[in-house]
Design a protein around this motif. Structure first.
Motif, PDB file in Angstrom:
ATOM      1  N   PHE A 191      -7.502   6.064  -0.385  1.00 12.71           N
ATOM      2  CA  PHE A 191      -7.735   5.722  -1.782  1.00 12.71           C
ATOM      3  C   PHE A 191      -9.114   6.196  -2.221  1.00 12.71           C
ATOM      4  O   PHE A 191     -10.050   6.234  -1.430  1.00 12.71           O
ATOM      5  CB  PHE A 191      -7.674   4.199  -1.995  1.00 12.71           C
ATOM      6  N   ILE A 199      -2.656  -0.176   7.839  1.00 13.33           N
ATOM      7  CA  ILE A 199      -3.215  -0.611   6.562  1.00 13.33           C
ATOM      8  C   ILE A 199      -4.571   0.057   6.339  1.00 13.33           C
ATOM      9  O   ILE A 199      -4.849   0.604   5.268  1.00 13.33           O
ATOM     10  CB  ILE A 199      -3.346  -2.157   6.509  1.00 13.33           C
ATOM     11  N   LEU A 200      -5.422   0.030   7.360  1.00 11.87           N
ATOM     12  CA  LEU A 200      -6.754   0.633   7.252  1.00 11.87           C
ATOM     13  C   LEU A 200      -6.672   2.140   7.039  1.00 11.87           C
ATOM     14  O   LEU A 200      -7.445   2.712   6.269  1.00 11.87           O
ATOM     15  CB  LEU A 200      -7.595   0.297   8.479  1.00 11.87           C
ATOM     16  N   ARG A 234       1.529   3.013  -3.181  1.00 14.68           N
ATOM     17  CA  ARG A 234       0.529   3.985  -3.635  1.00 14.68           C
ATOM     18  C   ARG A 234       0.948   5.396  -3.264  1.00 14.68           C
ATOM     19  O   ARG A 234       0.839   6.315  -4.056  1.00 14.68           O
ATOM     20  CB  ARG A 234      -0.817   3.636  -3.005  1.00 14.68           C
ATOM     21  N   PHE A 267     -10.784   0.927  -3.436  1.00 18.98           N
ATOM     22  CA  PHE A 267      -9.874  -0.208  -3.314  1.00 18.98           C
ATOM     23  C   PHE A 267     -10.676  -1.495  -3.248  1.00 18.98           C
ATOM     24  O   PHE A 267     -11.851  -1.511  -2.914  1.00 18.98           O
ATOM     25  CB  PHE A 267      -8.967  -0.080  -2.081  1.00 18.98           C
ATOM     26  N   ARG A 268      -9.982  -2.568  -3.588  1.00 18.97           N
ATOM     27  CA  ARG A 268     -10.519  -3.923  -3.471  1.00 18.97           C
ATOM     28  C   ARG A 268      -9.418  -4.786  -2.886  1.00 18.97           C
ATOM     29  O   ARG A 268      -8.238  -4.541  -3.125  1.00 18.97           O
ATOM     30  CB  ARG A 268     -10.911  -4.483  -4.839  1.00 18.97           C
ATOM     31  N   ILE A 269      -9.822  -5.793  -2.165  1.00 16.46           N
ATOM     32  CA  ILE A 269      -8.867  -6.787  -1.683  1.00 16.46           C
ATOM     33  C   ILE A 269      -9.511  -8.146  -1.879  1.00 16.46           C
ATOM     34  O   ILE A 269     -10.697  -8.320  -1.602  1.00 16.46           O
ATOM     35  CB  ILE A 269      -8.451  -6.541  -0.210  1.00 16.46           C
ATOM     36  N   LEU A 295       0.822  -1.214   0.000  1.00 15.99           N
ATOM     37  CA  LEU A 295       0.000   0.000   0.000  1.00 15.99           C
ATOM     38  C   LEU A 295       0.855   1.262   0.000  1.00 15.99           C
ATOM     39  O   LEU A 295       0.459   2.288  -0.551  1.00 15.99           O
ATOM     40  CB  LEU A 295      -0.932   0.007   1.206  1.00 15.99           C
ATOM     41  N   VAL A 312      -8.957  -7.098   6.780  1.00 16.62           N
ATOM     42  CA  VAL A 312      -9.379  -5.844   6.157  1.00 16.62           C
ATOM     43  C   VAL A 312     -10.895  -5.814   6.001  1.00 16.62           C
ATOM     44  O   VAL A 312     -11.536  -4.814   6.322  1.00 16.62           O
ATOM     45  CB  VAL A 312      -8.668  -5.635   4.796  1.00 16.62           C
ATOM     46  N   HIS A 330      -6.253  -2.648  -6.355  1.00 18.91           N
ATOM     47  CA  HIS A 330      -6.800  -3.974  -6.064  1.00 18.91           C
ATOM     48  C   HIS A 330      -5.662  -4.787  -5.469  1.00 18.91           C
ATOM     49  O   HIS A 330      -4.656  -5.031  -6.125  1.00 18.91           O
ATOM     50  CB  HIS A 330      -7.307  -4.623  -7.352  1.00 18.91           C
ATOM     51  N   LEU A 352      -5.713   2.629   3.404  1.00 15.46           N
ATOM     52  CA  LEU A 352      -6.828   2.294   2.519  1.00 15.46           C
ATOM     53  C   LEU A 352      -7.863   3.413   2.480  1.00 15.46           C
ATOM     54  O   LEU A 352      -8.482   3.650   1.442  1.00 15.46           O
ATOM     55  CB  LEU A 352      -7.475   0.977   2.942  1.00 15.46           C
TER      56      LEU A 352
END
Length: 154
Positions: free
Chosen positions: A121, A114-115, A76, A124-126, A73, A97, A85, A118
């Motif tokens: 963004f 991480i959160l 980014r 996003f997709r995981i 991440l 997540v 993604h 995210l």
């Protein structure tokens, strides 16, 4: 009639136009043990934008997975990607997540950053991918343990 194992049909699929895909993995020689992470960022045309192979020292197998996600991440932030993604072959990070929790505080210390990332963004997709579809990132994570920090291949 013979059945085809779906794992044998695993292949990389490009994200939608305007999206980027990060595959990430962590490897550990023990639990805990010497560990490394591997991350690969590609655009929607499948072109490699950046890859990372980094030795991170002693960590558990679960910790190294979260650290690989975090480093993926952070790409980014470095590259200004807005739609990402994430694809991983372990459900630990994917489920953490999705459900915003981990089974321990040790993993939670990696989930929270991480959160936070995210949330920056646009979208996003995981998702989970079979291990056979994550071989490149796995190879980079194992190379990091053996070779230290090899040069980045662009």
């Amino acid at each position: 009639m013979d059945q085809v194992n779906p794992r044998l049909c695993v292949k990389w699929e490009a994200p939608e136009p305007g999206w980027f895909k990060v595959k990430f993995d962590g490897a550990s020689t023990g639990n805990p043990g010497q560990s490394g992470i591997g991350c690969i960022l590609r655009n929607s045309d499948g072109i490699y934008i950046k890859e990372i192979s980094k030795k991170i020292g002693v960590a558990t197998n679960n910790e190294v997975e979260f650290r690989a996600a975090l480093r993926g991440l952070q790409l980014r932030m470095e590259l200004g990607v807005q739609r990402i993604h994430l694809e991983r072959d372990s459900l630990n990070v994917v489920n953490a997540v999705h459900y915003n929790n981990t089974p321990s505080w040790r993993l939670n210390q990696w989930l929270q950053p991480i959160l936070v990332l995210l949330a920056t963004f646009n979208e996003f997709r995981i998702s989970h991918i079979y291990r056979e579809g994550n071989g490149e990132a796995n190879k980079l994570s194992k190379m990091a343990i053996v070779n230290g920090d090899p040069p980045l291949a662009l």
